[in-house]
Design a protein around this motif. Sequence first.
Motif, PDB file in Angstrom:
ATOM      1  N   VAL A 105       0.834  -1.207   0.000  1.00  0.00           N
ATOM      2  CA  VAL A 105       0.000   0.000   0.000  1.00  0.00           C
ATOM      3  C   VAL A 105       0.866   1.253   0.000  1.00  0.00           C
ATOM      4  N   LYS A 106       1.960   1.216   0.768  1.00  0.00           N
ATOM      5  CA  LYS A 106       2.826   2.387   0.840  1.00  0.00           C
ATOM      6  C   LYS A 106       3.409   2.717  -0.539  1.00  0.00           C
ATOM      7  N   LEU A 107       3.858   1.695  -1.253  1.00  0.00           N
ATOM      8  CA  LEU A 107       4.381   1.913  -2.602  1.00  0.00           C
ATOM      9  C   LEU A 107       3.288   2.467  -3.524  1.00  0.00           C
ATOM     10  N   CYS A 108       2.082   1.924  -3.418  1.00  0.00           N
ATOM     11  CA  CYS A 108       0.972   2.418  -4.248  1.00  0.00           C
ATOM     12  C   CYS A 108       0.645   3.865  -3.916  1.00  0.00           C
ATOM     13  N   GLN A 109       0.711   4.216  -2.636  1.00  0.00           N
ATOM     14  CA  GLN A 109       0.408   5.599  -2.224  1.00  0.00           C
ATOM     15  C   GLN A 109       1.458   6.573  -2.767  1.00  0.00           C
ATOM     16  N   GLN A 110       2.666   6.045  -3.010  1.00  0.00           N
ATOM     17  CA  GLN A 110       3.723   6.886  -3.588  1.00  0.00           C
ATOM     18  C   GLN A 110       3.658   6.870  -5.114  1.00  0.00           C
ATOM     19  N   GLY A 111       2.650   6.187  -5.668  1.00  0.00           N
ATOM     20  CA  GLY A 111       2.529   6.085  -7.125  1.00  0.00           C
ATOM     21  C   GLY A 111       3.442   5.042  -7.741  1.00  0.00           C
ATOM     22  N   HIS A 122      -4.428  11.365 -13.866  1.00  0.00           N
ATOM     23  CA  HIS A 122      -4.348  12.690 -13.245  1.00  0.00           C
ATOM     24  C   HIS A 122      -4.050  12.565 -11.754  1.00  0.00           C
ATOM     25  N   ALA A 123      -4.608  11.577 -11.117  1.00  0.00           N
ATOM     26  CA  ALA A 123      -4.376  11.405  -9.675  1.00  0.00           C
ATOM     27  C   ALA A 123      -4.804  10.007  -9.262  1.00  0.00           C
ATOM     28  N   THR A 124      -4.127   9.461  -8.261  1.00  0.00           N
ATOM     29  CA  THR A 124      -4.512   8.162  -7.708  1.00  0.00           C
ATOM     30  C   THR A 124      -4.459   8.239  -6.189  1.00  0.00           C
ATOM     31  N   GLU A 125      -5.300   7.445  -5.563  1.00  0.00           N
ATOM     32  CA  GLU A 125      -5.242   7.260  -4.112  1.00  0.00           C
ATOM     33  C   GLU A 125      -5.301   5.767  -3.836  1.00  0.00           C
ATOM     34  N   ALA A 126      -4.593   5.334  -2.802  1.00  0.00           N
ATOM     35  CA  ALA A 126      -4.662   3.935  -2.357  1.00  0.00           C
ATOM     36  C   ALA A 126      -4.951   3.939  -0.861  1.00  0.00           C
ATOM     37  N   HIS A 127      -6.001   3.232  -0.461  1.00  0.00           N
ATOM     38  CA  HIS A 127      -6.392   3.175   0.952  1.00  0.00           C
ATOM     39  C   HIS A 127      -6.340   1.747   1.453  1.00  0.00           C
ATOM     40  N   GLY A 128      -5.897   1.586   2.677  1.00  0.00           N
ATOM     41  CA  GLY A 128      -5.823   0.274   3.276  1.00  0.00           C
ATOM     42  C   GLY A 128      -4.478   0.077   3.924  1.00  0.00           C
ATOM     43  N   ASN A 179      -7.093 -10.242   6.003  1.00  0.00           N
ATOM     44  CA  ASN A 179      -7.676 -11.454   6.601  1.00  0.00           C
ATOM     45  C   ASN A 179      -6.843 -12.644   6.154  1.00  0.00           C
ATOM     46  N   GLY A 180      -6.116 -13.244   7.102  1.00  0.00           N
ATOM     47  CA  GLY A 180      -5.345 -14.450   6.788  1.00  0.00           C
ATOM     48  C   GLY A 180      -4.323 -14.191   5.691  1.00  0.00           C
ATOM     49  N   ASP A 181      -4.379 -14.973   4.619  1.00  0.00           N
ATOM     50  CA  ASP A 181      -3.407 -14.831   3.533  1.00  0.00           C
ATOM     51  C   ASP A 181      -3.902 -13.874   2.448  1.00  0.00           C
ATOM     52  N   GLN A 182      -4.961 -13.122   2.752  1.00  0.00           N
ATOM     53  CA  GLN A 182      -5.472 -12.164   1.769  1.00  0.00           C
ATOM     54  C   GLN A 182      -5.438 -10.743   2.314  1.00  0.00           C
ATOM     55  N   PHE A 183      -5.210  -9.799   1.398  1.00  0.00           N
ATOM     56  CA  PHE A 183      -5.402  -8.396   1.779  1.00  0.00           C
ATOM     57  C   PHE A 183      -6.055  -7.651   0.628  1.00  0.00           C
ATOM     58  N   ALA A 184      -6.668  -6.523   0.965  1.00  0.00           N
ATOM     59  CA  ALA A 184      -7.364  -5.702  -0.027  1.00  0.00           C
ATOM     60  C   ALA A 184      -6.863  -4.274   0.055  1.00  0.00           C
ATOM     61  N   VAL A 185      -6.911  -3.585  -1.088  1.00  0.00           N
ATOM     62  CA  VAL A 185      -6.554  -2.176  -1.179  1.00  0.00           C
ATOM     63  C   VAL A 185      -7.660  -1.483  -1.970  1.00  0.00           C
ATOM     64  N   ARG A 186      -8.079  -0.315  -1.511  1.00  0.00           N
ATOM     65  CA  ARG A 186      -9.105   0.442  -2.240  1.00  0.00           C
ATOM     66  C   ARG A 186      -8.411   1.532  -3.047  1.00  0.00           C
TER      67      ARG A 186
END
Lengths: 121, 121
Positions: free
Chosen positions: A12-18, A65-71, A75-82
Amino acid sequence: MQATAEIAAEFVKLCQQGEFDAAGERFWSDDIVSVEPMEGEMAVLHGRAAVKAKGEWWYANHTIHATEAHGPYVNGDQFAVRFLMDLTAKASGQRMQVEEIGLYTVRDGKIVEERFLFHMG
Amino acid sequence: MQATAEIAAEFVKLCQQGEFDAAGERFWSDDIVSVEPMEGEMAVLHGRAAVKAKGEWWYANHTIHATEAHGPYVNGDQFAVRFLMDLTAKASGQRMQVEEIGLYTVRDGKIVEERFLFHMG
C-alpha cells in the motif's frame, strides 16, 4: 518470509507513492494470476510477463491525473486495497473517476493472485 | 436466479438501511461459510445458524452508534462492500470507529461465503 500484514503495508505504501510498478516487481509471484471483472481475453492473465504487459498497455492508453490507495484490509493470507483513480482514456478523451478494490492472495511471501472488483454503487 | 451484480446491489441497499439481518436472511445460503480475520473458534463458522448466532452475540455485546455501507464492488461471482462502524464495546466501554471490507461469494443466487478484511492502514 514476510507475514501478509507486512507485505500488505509495504504494498500500500508503494501504491500511495505512485510506485505501482515497483509494488508489482517486488511482490508478484512468477506465477501470478490476475483476474479483471470483464469478459474477454484480458479477463484472466497468467504469469508476471502477461500481468506486466497488461500494465504497460493500460498506462499507454490512459492519462492518470491522480490516484489514491487506501488500506490495507487484511484477513489471513489475503489483503485488499481500495483504489481511487482520476484518469482520461486516450482513445475517447473521456475523463472518469474510477474506484476499485484490489484483492490480493499471498503465498510464500509473494502475491499469487490479484483480483479487481469494480465499484458499481 | 439473480445475477451477482443484482444481488450485490440489493444486499448493499439493505445494509445502508441498517437491515443487516434482513440482508442475511434473504441472501445467505444454508451452507454459508463465514471467515473472520482472527484466531480462535469464531474464525470460521459453518451454516446459517452459526452465522446468525455470531451476529446475535455481536449485537448483544456492542452498542452501534452509526453504520455506513459503500459499494458494491463486483467481479464475477464475488462482490465486496465497505463498512464503516461507530460502536462501543459494552464490556470495556471503549468507543471505536471500525472499517472493514466484506467479501461475498455467490453461487446459485445465494451467498455461500462471507469473508471480512479489517482495515489496518
